[in-house]
Every structure is written in structure tokens, then in C-alpha cells.
Motif scaffolding. Sequence first.
Motif, mmCIF file in Angstrom:
data_model
loop_
_atom_site.group_PDB
_atom_site.id
_atom_site.type_symbol
_atom_site.label_atom_id
_atom_site.label_comp_id
_atom_site.label_asym_id
_atom_site.label_seq_id
_atom_site.Cartn_x
_atom_site.Cartn_y
_atom_site.Cartn_z
ATOM 1 N N ARG A 1 -18.437 45.605 -16.694
ATOM 2 C CA ARG A 1 -18.942 46.960 -16.475
ATOM 3 C C ARG A 1 -20.217 47.250 -17.262
ATOM 4 O O ARG A 1 -20.717 48.374 -17.240
ATOM 5 C CB ARG A 1 -17.884 47.994 -16.852
ATOM 6 N N ARG A 2 -20.754 46.243 -17.942
ATOM 7 C CA ARG A 2 -21.938 46.490 -18.751
ATOM 8 C C ARG A 2 -23.056 45.526 -18.353
ATOM 9 O O ARG A 2 -23.206 45.227 -17.176
ATOM 10 C CB ARG A 2 -21.575 46.389 -20.234
ATOM 11 N N TRP B 1 -23.498 43.020 -15.202
ATOM 12 C CA TRP B 1 -22.156 43.147 -14.628
ATOM 13 C C TRP B 1 -22.041 42.515 -13.247
ATOM 14 O O TRP B 1 -20.969 42.001 -12.894
ATOM 15 C CB TRP B 1 -21.722 44.611 -14.596
ATOM 16 N N ARG B 2 -23.118 42.538 -12.472
ATOM 17 C CA ARG B 2 -23.058 41.920 -11.138
ATOM 18 C C ARG B 2 -22.832 40.417 -11.239
ATOM 19 O O ARG B 2 -21.979 39.848 -10.542
ATOM 20 C CB ARG B 2 -24.333 42.209 -10.343
ATOM 21 N N SER C 1 -19.349 39.747 -12.605
ATOM 22 C CA SER C 1 -18.322 39.981 -11.587
ATOM 23 C C SER C 1 -18.267 38.813 -10.604
ATOM 24 O O SER C 1 -17.180 38.372 -10.197
ATOM 25 C CB SER C 1 -18.606 41.280 -10.837
ATOM 26 N N GLY D 1 -16.904 47.409 -10.105
ATOM 27 C CA GLY D 1 -17.790 46.981 -11.175
ATOM 28 C C GLY D 1 -18.286 48.168 -11.975
ATOM 29 O O GLY D 1 -17.529 49.116 -12.234
ATOM 30 N N LEU D 2 -19.545 48.152 -12.354
ATOM 31 C CA LEU D 2 -20.094 49.250 -13.154
ATOM 32 C C LEU D 2 -19.943 50.606 -12.464
ATOM 33 O O LEU D 2 -19.565 51.583 -13.120
ATOM 34 C CB LEU D 2 -21.563 48.978 -13.480
ATOM 35 N N LEU E 1 -16.689 51.677 -13.221
ATOM 36 C CA LEU E 1 -16.381 51.574 -14.651
ATOM 37 C C LEU E 1 -15.343 50.497 -14.960
ATOM 38 O O LEU E 1 -14.362 50.715 -15.672
ATOM 39 C CB LEU E 1 -15.940 52.939 -15.180
ATOM 40 N N GLY E 2 -15.584 49.301 -14.400
ATOM 41 C CA GLY E 2 -14.751 48.147 -14.714
ATOM 42 C C GLY E 2 -13.601 47.910 -13.766
ATOM 43 O O GLY E 2 -12.919 46.893 -13.878
ATOM 44 N N SER F 1 -16.976 54.343 -4.947
ATOM 45 C CA SER F 1 -16.477 54.410 -6.316
ATOM 46 C C SER F 1 -16.336 55.858 -6.752
ATOM 47 O O SER F 1 -16.915 56.770 -6.154
ATOM 48 C CB SER F 1 -17.411 53.663 -7.273
ATOM 49 N N ARG G 1 -15.899 58.348 -10.489
ATOM 50 C CA ARG G 1 -15.886 58.440 -11.946
ATOM 51 C C ARG G 1 -15.225 59.752 -12.348
ATOM 52 O O ARG G 1 -15.561 60.803 -11.791
ATOM 53 C CB ARG G 1 -17.304 58.370 -12.515
#
Length: 239
Positions: free
Chosen positions: A50-51, A54-55, A58, A73-74, A77-78, A94, A96
Motif C-alpha cells: 500500500r506504499r 505498491w503496483r 502487488s 492496493g493503495l 489501503l492494502g 475502492s 476509503r
Amino acid sequence: MTGPDGSRTGGVPLRVLSYNVHGQRDDTAALAAVVRAAAPDVVVVQEGPRRFRWRQKSAWLAESLGMVVAGGGLPALGNLLLTNLRVRVTRTWSQRYPLTPGRHLRGAAYAECAVPGARFVVAGSHLSTDPAERPGQAVLFKQELDAVRLPLIVGADLNENEGGAAWRTVADGLTDTAVAADRADRFTYSCGDPRTRIDGIFVDPRITVVDYDVRDTPQTRRASDHFPVLADLLLPATD
């Protein structure tokens, strides 16, 4: 009985694994071996990359597990969704949850998918360890789940067991695969001291639960601080 496409009569088989991989901070070779041995069609990952980069991370994780990245992924948030090549991903999104000062951001990942003979949505989330903010996150997660019209599969680390308000919120109207298989006594956390079931797979009532397992082996005890949760399902066939 099976049909010409390998599906069981009355439904299309799908194997789903939900796994908190502890940020890949443990034995990554054991982690890869565990997932490959389970041979899932879909893996719902918590604590994925996630940081920074990250791509790439992953993609590396997916390749090590014998899968491909479907979504998450990011942006989630993981929370990461992986599939094998049998599964076709048609849409991803996604979510959040609002940030509580001093706490980690949390979120969820979603993918609309198809396999020969069936369509479905898979969702994954990892709720807070803070009992004060967890119920609110569960409500937001549930609102998004309730908007799904296709047969739904949810894999999550809820950070509480079935007695908690957040667990009840997420599970409402869905089938807890552990309960359906009469195996809700199998703990998912922690590998070092198994004492509670905080990880679950929940499915739309239109989906049949064929089998459920919590993989507790020497390899899984090295691979993460959570045990992987595995469910064999039958999806309703597309008309």
C-alpha cells in the motif's frame, strides 16, 4: 454430477481464499507455498502492498502466489484482490473510510468478475483494531455491499469475532461460510496463540457453501500471523 464445463449440477464452482498476509513480513516462501497448494480462483488479501512502489510489489506478490492482480492496493489501503486466469475481471472500485486522527487509514476493494457460466462480485476489507471506530467502518462497508446486485463474496479481517457489532453488521443478510459448514469453532488468529475467529468469508444466500477450512499447518504458522480461510462455493449459473 458435473456438466461439460466442469461445473457441478446446479452451480458453478469457485474456490476463494481470504488471507491477512501481515505485510509479507514473515516467511514469504511459506506464504507462496500455502496459497499455491490451496489452488484458489480468488484470493482476498489484507495487509497487502500500500506504499512506495505498491503496483510492482502487488504484481510480485501475485506472481509468487500464482495469481494476477484484479484490484485494490493503495487505492483500497492494502486490501488487494487476486485471481487466477479462469476469472475475468470486468470492473473494479475502492473505498476509503474516514480517517480517525492518530489511527491508520482503512478501506475496501471490490471487483466485478465472471467465470464461465456465472458472474459475481468479490469484496475485501480490513477493519480497525480500535473498537470505537470499527462499527462505523462496518456500516460504511455494508452500505457498499448492499448496493451490489450480483452474487456477492466478502473476505475480511474484521478484528473482532462474531459477538461484535461490526461483525454482525457485515454478516447481516449474508451466509457465514464457517457457520454453514459447521466449523465456526476454528480459530483464525493468531498463529502463535490461536484463540479467536476474526477473519471470515461471507456470501450471498444465492451462493452454496460446499466446504470451508482454516488452514493450520507448519507452513501457515510461518507464513503470517493469521491463518488463511478457504471456502469452496457454488455460484448460481447465469441464465
